[in-house]
Motif scaffolding. Structure first.
Motif, PDB file in Angstrom:
ATOM      1  N   TRP A  29       7.987  -3.009 -11.106  1.00 43.17           N
ATOM      2  CA  TRP A  29       7.246  -3.384  -9.898  1.00 43.17           C
ATOM      3  C   TRP A  29       6.050  -4.254 -10.284  1.00 43.17           C
ATOM      4  CZ3 TRP A  29       4.236   0.544  -6.305  1.00 43.17           C
ATOM      5  CH2 TRP A  29       3.658  -0.175  -5.241  1.00 43.17           C
ATOM      6  N   GLN A  30       5.155  -3.701 -11.099  1.00 45.24           N
ATOM      7  CA  GLN A  30       3.979  -4.439 -11.540  1.00 45.24           C
ATOM      8  C   GLN A  30       3.757  -4.180 -13.023  1.00 45.24           C
ATOM      9  OE1 GLN A  30       0.709  -3.152  -9.097  1.00 45.24           O
ATOM     10  NE2 GLN A  30       1.695  -3.749  -7.178  1.00 45.24           N
ATOM     11  N   ALA A  31       3.060  -5.096 -13.681  1.00 39.20           N
ATOM     12  CA  ALA A  31       2.745  -4.920 -15.097  1.00 39.20           C
ATOM     13  C   ALA A  31       1.466  -5.675 -15.424  1.00 39.20           C
ATOM     14  CB  ALA A  31       3.891  -5.414 -15.977  1.00 39.20           C
ATOM     15  N   GLU A  32       0.711  -5.119 -16.359  1.00 35.49           N
ATOM     16  CA  GLU A  32      -0.508  -5.762 -16.850  1.00 35.49           C
ATOM     17  C   GLU A  32      -0.471  -5.794 -18.369  1.00 35.49           C
ATOM     18  OE1 GLU A  32      -4.052  -3.983 -15.400  1.00 35.49           O
ATOM     19  OE2 GLU A  32      -3.534  -4.214 -13.275  1.00 35.49           O
ATOM     20  N   PHE A  33      -0.604  -6.996 -18.915  1.00 35.62           N
ATOM     21  CA  PHE A  33      -0.680  -7.206 -20.351  1.00 35.62           C
ATOM     22  C   PHE A  33      -1.975  -7.959 -20.651  1.00 35.62           C
ATOM     23  CE2 PHE A  33       3.792  -6.711 -19.431  1.00 35.62           C
ATOM     24  CZ  PHE A  33       4.262  -5.943 -20.483  1.00 35.62           C
ATOM     25  N   LEU A  88       7.589  -1.066  -0.420  1.00 32.75           N
ATOM     26  CA  LEU A  88       6.333  -0.729  -1.084  1.00 32.75           C
ATOM     27  C   LEU A  88       5.412  -1.935  -1.160  1.00 32.75           C
ATOM     28  CD1 LEU A  88       7.581   1.495  -4.045  1.00 32.75           C
ATOM     29  CD2 LEU A  88       6.270   2.242  -2.060  1.00 32.75           C
ATOM     30  N   ALA A  89       5.987  -3.101  -1.315  1.00 28.96           N
ATOM     31  CA  ALA A  89       5.172  -4.313  -1.432  1.00 28.96           C
ATOM     32  C   ALA A  89       4.500  -4.672  -0.120  1.00 28.96           C
ATOM     33  CB  ALA A  89       6.040  -5.475  -1.905  1.00 28.96           C
ATOM     34  N   ALA A 109       3.873  -2.425   2.540  1.00 27.93           N
ATOM     35  CA  ALA A 109       3.237  -1.319   3.262  1.00 27.93           C
ATOM     36  C   ALA A 109       2.063  -0.761   2.474  1.00 27.93           C
ATOM     37  CB  ALA A 109       4.257  -0.217   3.528  1.00 27.93           C
ATOM     38  N   ASP A 110       1.012  -0.366   3.211  1.00 26.10           N
ATOM     39  CA  ASP A 110      -0.123   0.295   2.574  1.00 26.10           C
ATOM     40  C   ASP A 110       0.216   1.733   2.216  1.00 26.10           C
ATOM     41  OD1 ASP A 110      -1.705  -1.954   2.817  1.00 26.10           O
ATOM     42  OD2 ASP A 110      -2.425  -1.382   4.806  1.00 26.10           O
ATOM     43  N   LYS A 111       1.139   2.339   2.964  1.00 27.90           N
ATOM     44  CA  LYS A 111       1.535   3.715   2.728  1.00 27.90           C
ATOM     45  C   LYS A 111       3.057   3.791   2.686  1.00 27.90           C
ATOM     46  CE  LYS A 111      -2.477   5.550   5.219  1.00 27.90           C
ATOM     47  NZ  LYS A 111      -2.927   6.414   6.339  1.00 27.90           N
ATOM     48  N   PRO A 112       3.629   4.624   1.801  1.00 32.25           N
ATOM     49  CA  PRO A 112       5.086   4.732   1.744  1.00 32.25           C
ATOM     50  C   PRO A 112       5.647   5.343   3.016  1.00 32.25           C
ATOM     51  CG  PRO A 112       4.052   6.410   0.372  1.00 32.25           C
ATOM     52  CD  PRO A 112       2.958   5.497   0.817  1.00 32.25           C
TER      53      PRO A 112
END
Length: 327
Positions: A235-239, A289-290, A292-295
């Protein structure tokens, strides 16, 4: 003896100065002293547990290798337990009242105490591993994680008196992705409004869990293969120097996302430096998920933290309930 008028005038001033000096000395003695803590080990120092008689105190550190911090010295002579995430190291009869600094390392079982006068004392620890050895019995497997499930339903803990950390999480070992992990089972808010483990009134609920092992390419590959087989996708990643949101990538699908992530992971692992995080979610739920603020339905998310400094792989497993937007 004859006392002049000037002497009579000076006596109250001298007396006042003397009283002020006594007050200043007492205030300085009563003021809390700082305690310097340094991490010269190759491990993360998560927290310190202090036991002084029947009094228990926790100090949260979250200190990486090479880190240092100053805290208020609690004083006294204590049994000091150091939590590195993979093991607990206990030092007996540590005189904190005399300590100006504590330095852990170069191995986690070594503690150097320096007093205010510069004298040094060495302490050795006894170790309790949070990972069972090869000859130990089987551990619980936790492949399902439901929002709000009862702590007693997570698994039957092998240890009847498991240790806890400063967040009241149960420290144990769990099997996941075909591997044994050091695990923290963190309870949420119980129905009676009190958090914690094994409360007598009201059931405790599992909020999230944390799994930890040493970081290497084989372990990471096995973990990702298992998550992909369970229907999870990046979904997301930080490097270091790079943030990625796979949902926003145009003209690409889940297979392409996994390929891109693997290329970046290979580069990161080869670099041997820095810290990275990767979040995975059920592939079918990523578009929702992308946006919506809430699932809109119950969802379980995996967040992987890859830390080169301590060579640790940390997996945070969090369950979100529909329309609650939180753990």
């Amino acid at each position: 003896m004859i006392i002049s008028n000037s002497s009579r005038l000076g006596l109250p001033l001298v007396l006042a100065c003397f009283i002020f000096l006594l007050w200043s000395t007492a205030s300085m003695a009563a003021a809390p002293q700082n305690l310097s803590i340094a991490n010269n080990t190759g491990e993360d120092l998560l927290n310190i547990h202090l036991q002084k008689g029947k009094v228990t105190q926790f100090m949260r550190l979250d200190m990486p290798p090479g880190g240092s911090e100053e805290i208020e010295n609690p004083g006294g002579t204590v049994e000091l337990r150091l939590d590195t995430g993979l093991a607990l190291w206990t030092f007996s009869r540590v005189p904190l009242a005399q300590a100006a600094s504590l330095t852990f390392g170069p191995q986690p079982d070594t503690l150097t105490l320096v007093t205010g006068k510069g004298d040094k004392r060495q302490f050795s620890a006894r170790m309790r591993s949070l990972l069972p050895d090869e000859n130990s019995g089987p551990v619980c497997a936790l492949d399902q994680f439901r929002p709000g499930m009862h702590m007693k339903d997570v698994c039957a803990l092998l240890d009847q008196s498991p240790p806890h950390d400063d967040n009241d999480a149960v420290l144990t070992s769990l099997g996941f992705a075909g591997m044994v992990w050091a695990a923290r089972l963190l309870p949420g808010q119980a129905e009676n409004g009190k958090s914690g483990i094994f409360r007598s009134a009201g059931p405790d609920r599992l909020e999230h869990m944390e799994l930890r092992r040493k970081l290497d390419a084989a372990t990471l590959h096995k973990l990702l293969t298992t998550l992909y087989a369970q229907g999870y996708a990046p979904w997301q990643a930080e490097f270091p120097g790079l943030d990625m949101n796979f949902v926003e990538m145009p003209k690409s699908d889940s297979a392409r996302h996994k390929e891109i992530l693997q290329q970046v992971l290979d580069y990161f692992m080869a670099s041997g430096q820095g810290e990275a995080t990767v979040m995975l979610a059920p592939s079918a739920m990523l578009p929702n998920l992308a946006d919506a603020d809430k699932p809109q339905s119950d969802v379980q998310l995996f967040t992987l933290t890859l830390r080169h400094s301590s060579k640790n792989l940390v997996v945070d497993v969090a369950a979100y309930q529909a329309s609650e937007g939180g753990r």
